[in-house]
Design a protein around this motif. Sequence first.
Motif, short mmCIF file in Angstrom:
data_model
loop_
_atom_site.label_atom_id
_atom_site.label_comp_id
_atom_site.label_asym_id
_atom_site.label_seq_id
_atom_site.Cartn_x
_atom_site.Cartn_y
_atom_site.Cartn_z
N LYS A 186 0.68 -1.27 -0.12
CA LYS A 186 0.03 0.04 0.18
C LYS A 186 1.06 1.29 -0.03
CE LYS A 186 -4.25 1.84 2.32
NZ LYS A 186 -3.63 2.87 2.90
N LEU A 187 1.83 1.19 0.85
CA LEU A 187 2.87 2.34 0.84
C LEU A 187 3.76 2.48 -0.30
CD1 LEU A 187 4.13 4.72 2.67
CD2 LEU A 187 5.53 3.05 3.55
N ALA A 188 4.00 1.34 -0.83
CA ALA A 188 4.82 1.48 -2.37
C ALA A 188 3.91 1.98 -3.12
CB ALA A 188 5.22 0.03 -2.43
N SER A 189 2.65 1.55 -3.38
CA SER A 189 1.79 2.15 -4.50
C SER A 189 1.50 3.73 -4.15
CB SER A 189 0.68 1.56 -4.58
OG SER A 189 0.26 0.45 -5.43
N GLU A 190 1.30 4.06 -2.88
CA GLU A 190 1.16 5.60 -2.80
C GLU A 190 2.27 6.24 -2.88
OE1 GLU A 190 -2.07 4.62 0.84
OE2 GLU A 190 -0.23 5.41 1.41
N THR A 191 3.57 5.64 -2.83
CA THR A 191 4.67 6.60 -3.04
C THR A 191 5.59 6.29 -4.47
OG1 THR A 191 5.89 4.80 -1.67
CG2 THR A 191 5.11 6.90 -0.43
N GLY A 192 4.89 5.17 -4.97
CA GLY A 192 5.60 4.98 -6.40
C GLY A 192 6.94 4.16 -6.19
N THR A 193 7.18 3.36 -5.05
CA THR A 193 8.34 2.82 -4.72
C THR A 193 8.23 1.26 -5.44
OG1 THR A 193 8.16 4.01 -2.70
CG2 THR A 193 9.99 2.17 -2.74
N PRO A 194 9.08 0.94 -6.26
CA PRO A 194 9.32 -0.39 -6.68
C PRO A 194 9.63 -1.33 -5.81
CG PRO A 194 10.46 1.32 -8.04
CD PRO A 194 10.22 1.85 -6.71
N ILE A 195 8.87 -2.58 -5.78
CA ILE A 195 8.93 -3.68 -4.83
C ILE A 195 9.55 -4.96 -5.68
CG2 ILE A 195 7.99 -5.09 -3.19
CD1 ILE A 195 8.15 -2.38 -2.18
N VAL A 196 10.38 -5.55 -5.19
CA VAL A 196 10.98 -6.70 -5.85
C VAL A 196 10.58 -8.03 -4.87
CG1 VAL A 196 12.78 -8.43 -7.06
CG2 VAL A 196 12.68 -5.73 -7.28
N PRO A 197 9.77 -8.78 -5.36
CA PRO A 197 9.41 -9.94 -4.07
C PRO A 197 10.65 -11.02 -4.34
CG PRO A 197 7.67 -9.68 -5.77
CD PRO A 197 8.80 -9.15 -6.25
N GLN A 198 11.21 -11.32 -3.04
CA GLN A 198 12.14 -12.46 -3.27
C GLN A 198 12.06 -13.72 -2.10
OE1 GLN A 198 16.73 -12.00 -1.90
NE2 GLN A 198 16.59 -11.05 -3.84
N THR A 199 11.91 -14.94 -2.83
CA THR A 199 11.75 -15.92 -1.63
C THR A 199 13.19 -16.84 -1.64
OG1 THR A 199 10.83 -17.32 -3.42
CG2 THR A 199 9.50 -16.15 -1.97
N GLY A 200 13.30 -17.93 -2.19
CA GLY A 200 14.77 -18.46 -2.01
C GLY A 200 15.90 -18.06 -2.86
N ASN A 201 15.48 -16.98 -3.65
CA ASN A 201 16.80 -16.62 -4.77
C ASN A 201 17.35 -17.77 -5.41
OD1 ASN A 201 18.26 -14.50 -5.86
ND2 ASN A 201 19.72 -14.31 -4.13
N THR A 202 16.55 -18.42 -5.89
CA THR A 202 17.20 -19.55 -6.56
C THR A 202 16.99 -19.52 -8.20
OG1 THR A 202 15.48 -21.11 -6.38
CG2 THR A 202 17.08 -21.15 -4.85
N GLY A 203 15.96 -18.60 -8.42
CA GLY A 203 15.55 -18.14 -10.03
C GLY A 203 17.04 -18.19 -10.96
N LEU A 204 16.72 -18.52 -12.22
CA LEU A 204 17.87 -18.40 -13.19
C LEU A 204 17.49 -17.51 -14.33
CD1 LEU A 204 17.88 -22.46 -13.58
CD2 LEU A 204 19.80 -20.82 -12.44
N VAL A 205 16.82 -16.39 -14.22
CA VAL A 205 16.39 -15.29 -15.18
C VAL A 205 16.44 -13.99 -14.67
CG1 VAL A 205 15.27 -17.18 -16.89
CG2 VAL A 205 13.98 -15.87 -15.06
N GLY A 206 16.95 -13.77 -13.31
CA GLY A 206 16.81 -12.50 -12.76
C GLY A 206 15.68 -11.88 -12.35
N GLY A 207 14.46 -12.53 -12.34
CA GLY A 207 13.19 -12.18 -11.79
C GLY A 207 13.24 -11.73 -10.43
N GLN A 208 14.21 -12.19 -9.59
CA GLN A 208 14.04 -11.74 -8.27
C GLN A 208 15.17 -10.83 -7.75
OE1 GLN A 208 15.53 -14.50 -9.68
NE2 GLN A 208 16.97 -15.47 -8.30
N THR A 209 15.99 -10.28 -8.87
CA THR A 209 17.05 -9.34 -8.47
C THR A 209 16.58 -7.97 -8.77
OG1 THR A 209 18.24 -11.32 -9.45
CG2 THR A 209 19.73 -9.12 -9.22
N PRO A 210 16.81 -7.20 -7.80
CA PRO A 210 16.41 -5.83 -8.08
C PRO A 210 17.20 -4.99 -9.38
CG PRO A 210 17.71 -5.95 -6.06
CD PRO A 210 17.45 -7.31 -6.52
N ARG A 211 16.80 -4.18 -9.80
CA ARG A 211 17.33 -3.37 -11.03
C ARG A 211 18.60 -2.77 -10.45
NH1 ARG A 211 12.39 -0.26 -13.29
NH2 ARG A 211 12.32 0.05 -11.02
N ALA A 212 19.53 -2.31 -11.43
CA ALA A 212 20.73 -1.71 -10.97
C ALA A 212 20.84 -0.05 -10.38
CB ALA A 212 21.76 -1.71 -12.24
#
Lengths: 477, 477
Positions: free
Chosen positions: A62-88
């Motif tokens: 809710k706070l992220a949507s209100e403030t336009g803050t990008p959120i990256v969900p992360q669980t085990g961080n084992t994905g192989l295509v960079g889906g769980q990695t924040p941008r640079a």
Amino acid sequence: MDIPGPRPELLDRFAAIVGANHVLRDSNDLAPHLVEGRGLYRGASPMLLKPGSTQEVSAILKLASETGTPIVPQTGNTGLVGGQTPRAEGTDLILSLERMNRIRDVDPVANVLVADGGAILADVQKAAEAVDRLFPLSLGSEGSCRIGGNLSTNAGGTAVLAYGNMRQLCLGLEVVLPTGEIWDGLRRLKKDNAGYDLRDLFIGAEGTLGVITGAVLKLFPQPRGHQVAMAGVNSPEDALRLLETASTLCGTSLTGFELMPRIGIEFSVRHTEGVRDPLSDPHPWYVLIDISTSDSAETAERMIQTLLEAGFESGLIRDAVIASSVAQQKALWHMRESLSDAQKPEGGSIKHDVSVPVSKIPAFMAEADKAVLEAVPGARICAFGHLGDGNIHYNISQPVGADKAEFLAKWRMINDIVHPIVLAAGGSISAEHGIGQLKRDELAHIRSPIEMDLMRRIKMAFDPAGIMNPGKVVSVP
Amino acid sequence: MDIPGPRPELLDRFAAIVGANHVLRDSNDLAPHLVEGRGLYRGASPMLLKPGSTQEVSAILKLASETGTPIVPQTGNTGLVGGQTPRAEGTDLILSLERMNRIRDVDPVANVLVADGGAILADVQKAAEAVDRLFPLSLGSEGSCRIGGNLSTNAGGTAVLAYGNMRQLCLGLEVVLPTGEIWDGLRRLKKDNAGYDLRDLFIGAEGTLGVITGAVLKLFPQPRGHQVAMAGVNSPEDALRLLETASTLCGTSLTGFELMPRIGIEFSVRHTEGVRDPLSDPHPWYVLIDISTSDSAETAERMIQTLLEAGFESGLIRDAVIASSVAQQKALWHMRESLSDAQKPEGGSIKHDVSVPVSKIPAFMAEADKAVLEAVPGARICAFGHLGDGNIHYNISQPVGADKAEFLAKWRMINDIVHPIVLAAGGSISAEHGIGQLKRDELAHIRSPIEMDLMRRIKMAFDPAGIMNPGKVVSVP
């Protein structure tokens, strides 16, 4: 020092939601969360948040949507295509589900298990086993990957042939939407035709439409019989005909059918401890057959024998061995699972995670082999994988004595040779790993404009503020 | 006479797309398409169009979007919730897929079949059989219902326990969007993790997001063994425990597990030709068990015997019979399938198509029975159905000697007693028939505002002109 991304005051507001003990801000603490396993992507982030409840996830979004803050969900961080990695750029906050790791409920009568999005896959498997049930999803990373990530990538693994991928293993979801609203879709129903299928939209969306905080998973009876065999065959064509025979004779008891080339066996024997050549003479191709039966051990024994007899009789099988103990079964599977690592000591390897319709695998491989060998004479093609699913790990080891860096520089060029052949066969360039950052731009090229447009319309309908794992899967204006 | 709906000039433009021979405008010709099977809904329409190709469907929807003309897709017209019936105002044109009835391709190696959206289900079953494969969807209306409708309602039927509903039986779709754009998603892949799952969004959308003009369907091996048994049990609790035993012993070979009350058997014996009491003594409840095995007939025989022995030993089964011929198997299934019709001679019957988690069925039935009998003393509850799927047809016959019209006037009142108990148990008020017009307003009451909002956002993203089967499933402003 100029801190990029959200201002400290805003970060404090996010931190207050979960409490200071459940926030990472120090760069050393954050470091392991900023890079994925293969090192292909390295991002930046000022903060990782560890909510302890669905309500805290809701407050964060809710706070992220209100403030336009990008959120990256992360669980085990084992994905192989960079889906769980924040941008640079350092603009994205990481939302980790590691504290939300409970098994909420197990019901062996209804054959369901309810877990938090952060529950570790191996813990789910164990909770099912404890009530004499099977949760069939099985992956190399099962000790660390988590259910929310498994769902968000629609994970596959080695039991898809009989049980399907994650989408088939899930009955209901709890999702926090980018706006912070909570969708309680934790239904335990096999049949529920009441409106649009929101569940399957969130599954496989790689965290771009919301955060999966809970799931109802399907359980299955524990198999009573299990048999594993290795057969030598002449060609992928013969392997395919043997698959057809196995499918007819074994039906849904056929739980694995893996194809391997001779060169893969040689790599494995050479570089993997404890692996021996499985058959006395070499064969051009090998098939690993796995059979699980629900009623009794005898049925599995009879089934594997009937299948191998039929294979010998029709001339499809040159030689075969049935594992005579659980240890031998594990050894045969270990050989199959070692193939990827066994390529490493042979130098550079260029990889493809592709699928084609099962019946087109031999033609695809023949055409791809020809084109690749024309482009890189001497390349050693080590294509193996889940033949029964049409999913081939089409990997190419460098020519003997070649320069590794020079060979790996051809990665994109080789992709550009192989992927069009996959697509012409009606195949997919991402069979199980997903799109993430790695294949986002390629997806937009290979899918029709209308399909990309529909995906963008869905993304904008669900995440109007554009804060939910931006830059992954689809780009929106 | 004032003709309602679109003006004749516009109708001529629609007719020109398919050609005069493929248009119905005469009220007698239109009549059978304006009413659904139970007569609950009767609509009006100035025209039915029979396109012969996906391109013609596209041209119709493009013109409809441009001119704001509502379109109702119709296939076999066998739906039970008014989803395929035009609204009463006479504004809607009917788009029939009956000419698009081809089997486009059958591939027994890849185990797929590609069909037009207008292909009749029985024709698909036959095409699979011709190559020694099974297409498992099986419904009472299979001789006339069509694949596009089966997909749009995510049809269930009698084989869901082992094979899943239509969503699980489909790999890919071809859909014409409300704008006339064609989405070619006719993929034949078991694994394809490349973007959002559009397929499952169209499946079950009841024609409100687009028209399904083609589909890739999954085929399965033909079973080699088949056994059917009928067992008498004391209670739904015991039936549930027997289901647990059957699930453990038979795994995915358990292809049917149907529960019936004594009163249903009596109705069937009394009113259905050729049906005899299946067991020598009466029992409070009956279970129909269906087992199909892929490897051999012997496995099915052994399995049913093992299961019945286990049931007798644990005291769950009071008496049982195994069908000794195909004719006897059919007779047992015929009794189960006759239950709905066998209620008709007993007077009015108030029906519910509900599902609850399998483990909650006994508690749901006990609670619902008590509440219904308090409201209508003497009501004869004939609750039967797919116990293995948690899907009960909770039907209530009028008290003996009661006035039929007076009893049926209590329909809504009884719904309002039963549905809250279903929902409190985490169940669904529409297990297999869908929402259509019948349950549209109720859906908006029982689903959370956020879920309804997400559905509306999807509807508006896909059908901005609001021309696609309006008034069904969700209402948009």
